[in-house]
Design a protein around this motif. Structure first.
Motif, PDB file in Angstrom:
ATOM      1  N   LEU A  39       0.849  -1.194   0.000  1.00 48.24           N
ATOM      2  CA  LEU A  39       0.000   0.000   0.000  1.00 48.24           C
ATOM      3  C   LEU A  39       0.884   1.243   0.000  1.00 48.24           C
ATOM      4  CD1 LEU A  39      -2.575  -1.006   2.788  1.00 48.24           C
ATOM      5  CD2 LEU A  39      -2.519  -1.693   0.379  1.00 48.24           C
ATOM      6  N   CYS A  43       0.548   5.945   4.328  1.00 44.76           N
ATOM      7  CA  CYS A  43      -0.878   5.609   4.341  1.00 44.76           C
ATOM      8  C   CYS A  43      -1.533   6.155   5.606  1.00 44.76           C
ATOM      9  CB  CYS A  43      -1.072   4.095   4.263  1.00 44.76           C
ATOM     10  SG  CYS A  43      -0.459   3.354   2.743  1.00 44.76           S
ATOM     11  N   THR A  53      -2.222   5.760   0.293  1.00 47.03           N
ATOM     12  CA  THR A  53      -3.663   5.556   0.235  1.00 47.03           C
ATOM     13  C   THR A  53      -4.253   5.752   1.625  1.00 47.03           C
ATOM     14  OG1 THR A  53      -5.395   4.075  -0.591  1.00 47.03           O
ATOM     15  CG2 THR A  53      -3.643   3.067   0.700  1.00 47.03           C
ATOM     16  N   SER A  54      -5.579   5.943   1.694  1.00 43.79           N
ATOM     17  CA  SER A  54      -6.233   6.142   2.980  1.00 43.79           C
ATOM     18  C   SER A  54      -7.485   5.285   3.069  1.00 43.79           C
ATOM     19  CB  SER A  54      -6.600   7.623   3.176  1.00 43.79           C
ATOM     20  OG  SER A  54      -7.550   8.050   2.212  1.00 43.79           O
ATOM     21  N   VAL A  84      -5.456   2.639   8.228  1.00 50.21           N
ATOM     22  CA  VAL A  84      -5.378   1.295   7.655  1.00 50.21           C
ATOM     23  C   VAL A  84      -5.792   0.307   8.747  1.00 50.21           C
ATOM     24  CG1 VAL A  84      -3.896  -0.423   6.575  1.00 50.21           C
ATOM     25  CG2 VAL A  84      -3.530   2.006   6.111  1.00 50.21           C
ATOM     26  N   ASN A 116       3.332   6.213   8.118  1.00 46.92           N
ATOM     27  CA  ASN A 116       1.904   5.889   8.163  1.00 46.92           C
ATOM     28  C   ASN A 116       1.260   6.457   9.419  1.00 46.92           C
ATOM     29  OD1 ASN A 116       1.949   3.936   5.797  1.00 46.92           O
ATOM     30  ND2 ASN A 116       3.422   2.961   7.165  1.00 46.92           N
TER      31      ASN A 116
END
Length: 320
Positions: free
Chosen positions: A198, A224, A201-202, A227, A248
């Motif tokens: 990944l 990210c 992305t969220s 997640v 993240n």
């Protein structure tokens, strides 16, 4: 800041639960000859039985159902330029990330030892398997499914992997950019590197799924946000840092189990706070990795030093 992150995490958990309730109501097949489209509650539903039908059915705001007992090898079409380009809305390129477009595109992009499927700019696409259906690819260095700048897309009830494991690049599911991607009731196995990769992305969720027999590790997460892993089993993976990530925010493992993984490899290599909720971790204590970045919330997480603890039993996670 931590309170804000925790609020984001809990909102994601609730959202994933709602998605699981609503998307599970789609029918397993159609009343016609199985090649759709049909319409259920205003949503387009396609049932497919081979690789060409599957690729042709992909589109925005629809559910693509792989029929019971159907095993798709996408390489049969992705490696054949003439066959692949017969349908509009497709691109045959070296790199899908070089494409400048806001339209949904199905892309066959080059990888080291073949080609991989990339889905660009899709919204509201649900890929769902009926009983005993699967997706696989031949190239060892390719993703099986690669979502790029997609939103509100889901993958349900499928076994997904490679016909042969490899090294250096290529995982099972890759997500780059976009938001609101859900993988539920799936079995991700035997890839070139990681089960999940990944990037930027969220609101990603993996629920009631397995990641196993991957040659580099379980997952890589980069830049990210929010997640969530809920009721997942991670086992028989090797050989580097098993859960690796940088930059993240809001990574949560809830009711997950980690067992039978490469004992000499650190389990966690994360550079920011992550959360464990009611998990069971079977891994050598000396190789747990970056536990200084871990916060335990909710139900207590239990730790066992033996990855092959004889008390570990199957709990029926994965495809139905």
């Amino acid at each position: 800041m931590r309170r804000i992150l925790l609020s984001i995490v809990m909102c994601l958990y609730a959202l994933c639960s709602v998605q699981a309730q609503t998307t599970g109501q789609f029918p397993g097949g159609l009343d016609d000859d199985g090649r759709g489209p049909d319409e259920t509650d205003g949503a387009m539903v396609y049932s497919v039985t081979n690789e060409s039908e599957f690729l042709a059915a992909l589109g925005n705001n629809r559910t693509v159902i792989i029929a019971a007992g159907v095993h798709l090898n996408l390489s049969r079409v992705l490696e054949n330029e003439e066959m692949f380009l017969k349908v509009p809305g497709r691109r045959w390129v070296s790199s899908a990330t070089d494409i400048i477009s806001k339209q949904p595109l199905v892309v066959s992009e080059s990888e080291t030892d073949g080609r991989q499927l990339a889905l660009l700019n899709f919204k509201g696409l649900i890929i769902k398997g009926e009983q005993n259906s699967s997706i696989e690819v031949d190239p060892r260095y390719s993703f099986c499914l690669h979502f790029i700048n997609c939103q509100n897309c889901e993958v349900h009830n499928l076994t997904i992997g490679h016909t042969e494991g490899g090294f250096c690049s290529g995982g099972v599911i890759g997500v780059r950019g976009g938001r609101m991607i859900l993988v539920k009731d799936c079995d991700l196995y035997g890839c070139g590197t990681y089960g999940l990769d990944l990037w930027d992305t969220s609101d990603f969720g993996l629920m009631n799924s397995n990641i196993h027999d991957c040659t580099y590790g379980i997952m890589q997460l980069r830049s990210c946000v929010a997640v969530k892993f809920n009721k997942c089993d991670f086992f028989n993976n090797r050989e580097y840092d098993l859960i690796e990530g940088w930059g993240n925010e809001g990574v949560v493992f809830d009711d997950c189990r980690f067992f039978a993984n490469w004992g000499d490899a650190p389990l966690f290599h994360l550079d920011n706070t992550f959360y464990l909720m009611g998990c069971k971790v079977y891994h050598p204590t000396a190789n747990l990795g970056s536990m200084n970045m871990c916060e335990q919330i909710g139900d207590k997480t239990e730790f066992y030093p033996n990855p092959l603890d004889p008390d570990i039993q199957s709990r029926g996670i994965g495809p139905k």
